[in-house]
Design a protein around this motif. Structure first.
Motif, mmCIF file in Angstrom:
data_model
loop_
_atom_site.group_PDB
_atom_site.id
_atom_site.type_symbol
_atom_site.label_atom_id
_atom_site.label_comp_id
_atom_site.label_asym_id
_atom_site.label_seq_id
_atom_site.Cartn_x
_atom_site.Cartn_y
_atom_site.Cartn_z
ATOM 1 N N ILE A 42 -37.228 28.255 9.677
ATOM 2 C CA ILE A 42 -37.830 29.557 9.381
ATOM 3 C C ILE A 42 -37.778 29.849 7.891
ATOM 4 O O ILE A 42 -38.745 30.372 7.310
ATOM 5 N N ASN A 43 -36.669 29.506 7.256
ATOM 6 C CA ASN A 43 -36.531 29.715 5.824
ATOM 7 C C ASN A 43 -37.645 28.994 5.070
ATOM 8 O O ASN A 43 -38.322 29.577 4.205
ATOM 9 N N LYS A 87 -51.245 30.352 15.281
ATOM 10 C CA LYS A 87 -51.707 31.447 14.444
ATOM 11 C C LYS A 87 -51.894 32.696 15.293
ATOM 12 O O LYS A 87 -52.362 32.624 16.422
ATOM 13 N N ASP A 88 -51.503 33.848 14.740
ATOM 14 C CA ASP A 88 -51.662 35.134 15.437
ATOM 15 C C ASP A 88 -50.981 35.127 16.806
ATOM 16 O O ASP A 88 -51.533 35.592 17.799
ATOM 17 N N PHE A 128 -39.747 24.961 17.684
ATOM 18 C CA PHE A 128 -39.423 25.283 16.289
ATOM 19 C C PHE A 128 -40.635 25.895 15.592
ATOM 20 O O PHE A 128 -40.523 26.898 14.877
ATOM 21 N N VAL A 129 -41.800 25.280 15.793
ATOM 22 C CA VAL A 129 -43.009 25.761 15.131
ATOM 23 C C VAL A 129 -43.359 27.170 15.604
ATOM 24 O O VAL A 129 -43.738 28.035 14.811
ATOM 25 N N PHE A 130 -43.217 27.401 16.902
ATOM 26 C CA PHE A 130 -43.500 28.740 17.431
ATOM 27 C C PHE A 130 -42.553 29.767 16.831
ATOM 28 O O PHE A 130 -42.982 30.857 16.423
ATOM 29 N N THR A 131 -41.256 29.457 16.778
ATOM 30 C CA THR A 131 -40.302 30.426 16.228
ATOM 31 C C THR A 131 -40.589 30.692 14.749
ATOM 32 O O THR A 131 -40.443 31.814 14.277
ATOM 33 N N GLY A 132 -41.018 29.647 14.021
ATOM 34 C CA GLY A 132 -41.386 29.846 12.627
ATOM 35 C C GLY A 132 -42.581 30.765 12.486
ATOM 36 O O GLY A 132 -42.608 31.645 11.619
ATOM 37 N N ALA A 133 -43.580 30.570 13.350
ATOM 38 C CA ALA A 133 -44.775 31.419 13.312
ATOM 39 C C ALA A 133 -44.428 32.857 13.682
ATOM 40 O O ALA A 133 -44.903 33.810 13.038
ATOM 41 N N CYS A 138 -43.289 38.538 12.000
ATOM 42 C CA CYS A 138 -42.361 39.672 11.963
ATOM 43 C C CYS A 138 -42.165 40.156 10.531
ATOM 44 O O CYS A 138 -42.221 41.361 10.257
ATOM 45 N N VAL A 139 -41.933 39.223 9.600
ATOM 46 C CA VAL A 139 -41.726 39.592 8.198
ATOM 47 C C VAL A 139 -42.995 40.195 7.612
ATOM 48 O O VAL A 139 -42.955 41.215 6.912
#
Length: 210
Positions: A42-43, A87-88, A128-133, A138-139
Motif C-alpha cells: 500500500i505504501n 479501478k474504481d 494485495f492489488v485489491f487492497t492497494g486499490a 480511501c486516501v
C-alpha cells in the motif's frame, strides 16, 4: 496536507526484514509478516499515485525486502494487464466509505470470492492489488484513517484462510520463486492461473456486494 498525516505516520517504517530470510516457525509468524507485506504494498501504491509523496520522491523497490519487492512488481504487472478490474473499486462495490466495518466487509467479501476455488499465489497477489486499490481510493477520498482498517482486514484474511497454506509452502519467501515463474514463463498454464484469479474479481466487481 494535514489529512494525510495519519497515513504518513503509519508508513514511517518500510521493510528490509531478516524475518523473511528464514523459515517461519508457525502460522502466527506468517500473520505477523503479512501486516508488513500489505503495508509495504500500500505504501508503494500510494507513493506511485502521488498520494503521500510527490511523484518520483517515494520509496524505491530497493528499500523493501525481497519478498515485498516481488509482490509489488507482480501486483503492478497484474494491474497493468487488467486495469479495468482494479479501478474504481468503491463504485463497483457500492462502498460509501462510511465506517471501518464497511471497509472490513469489503476486504473479506473479495477474499471469500478469490479463494472460494482454492488458494494459490496469483489469487493472493490479486488480493494485495485489491487492497492497494482500495487504500488508494480511501486516501483520495479524504479517508486516510481507513488505510489501517484495510491492512488489519488483510491480516485477518491471512489468519483465517491463508496462514496454513503459506506456512506449508515454506513461508512468504516462496512467492519469490513463484513470481519469477509468472514473470518469465508465458506458458498457457501460468496464463490460465492468472486469468482465473482475475476472473474472480471481475465477477465480484461487476455484480457488487449488495
Amino acid at each position: 496536507m494535514e489529512h494525510l498525516e495519519p497515513v504518513k505516520e503509519f508508513f514511517q517504517q518500510i521493510s528490509d526484514h531478516p524475518i523473511f530470510r528464514k523459515t517461519p516457525e508457525d502460522e502466527e509468524a506468517i500473520v505477523d509478516q503479512s501486516i508488513t507485506l500489505c503495508r509495504d504494498y500500500i505504501n508503494f501504491k500510494l507513493a506511485q499515485g502521488g498520494l503521500i509523496h510527490k511523484r518520483g520522491t517515494g520509496p524505491e523497490l530497493d528499500n523493501f525486502s525481497e519478498v515485498s519487492a516481488h509482490i509489488i512488481v507482480t501486483g503492478f504487472q497484474l494491474e497493468q494487464f487488467h486495469p479495468s478490474v482494479y479501478k474504481d473499486v468503491c463504485r463497483k462495490l457500492h462502498l460509501n466509505l462510511s465506517s471501518d466495518a464497511v471497509i472490513s466487509d469489503a476486504v473479506h467479501e473479495v477474499a471469500n470470492e478469490l479463494f472460494r476455488g482454492g488458494i494459490n499465489w496469483p489469487r493472493i497477489i490479486s488480493l494485495f492489488v485489491f487492497t492497494g486499490a482500495l487504500a488508494s481510493e480511501c486516501v483520495a477520498s479524504y479517508h486516510p484513517d481507513y488505510v489501517h482498517t484495510v491492512t488489519t482486514s488483510f491480516r485477518d484474511v491471512v489468519e483465517r484462510r491463508l496462514a496454513t497454506w503459506v506456512l506449508q509452502r515454506g513461508g512468504w519467501v516462496d512467492v519469490v520463486t513463484t513470481v519469477d515463474g509468472f514473470r518469465y514463463n508465458h506458458s498457457l498454464r501460468v496464463q490460465s492461473i492468472i486469468s482465473a484469479a482475475v476472473g474472480f474479481l471481475v465477477a465480484l466487481l461487476l455484480t457488487g456486494t449488495t
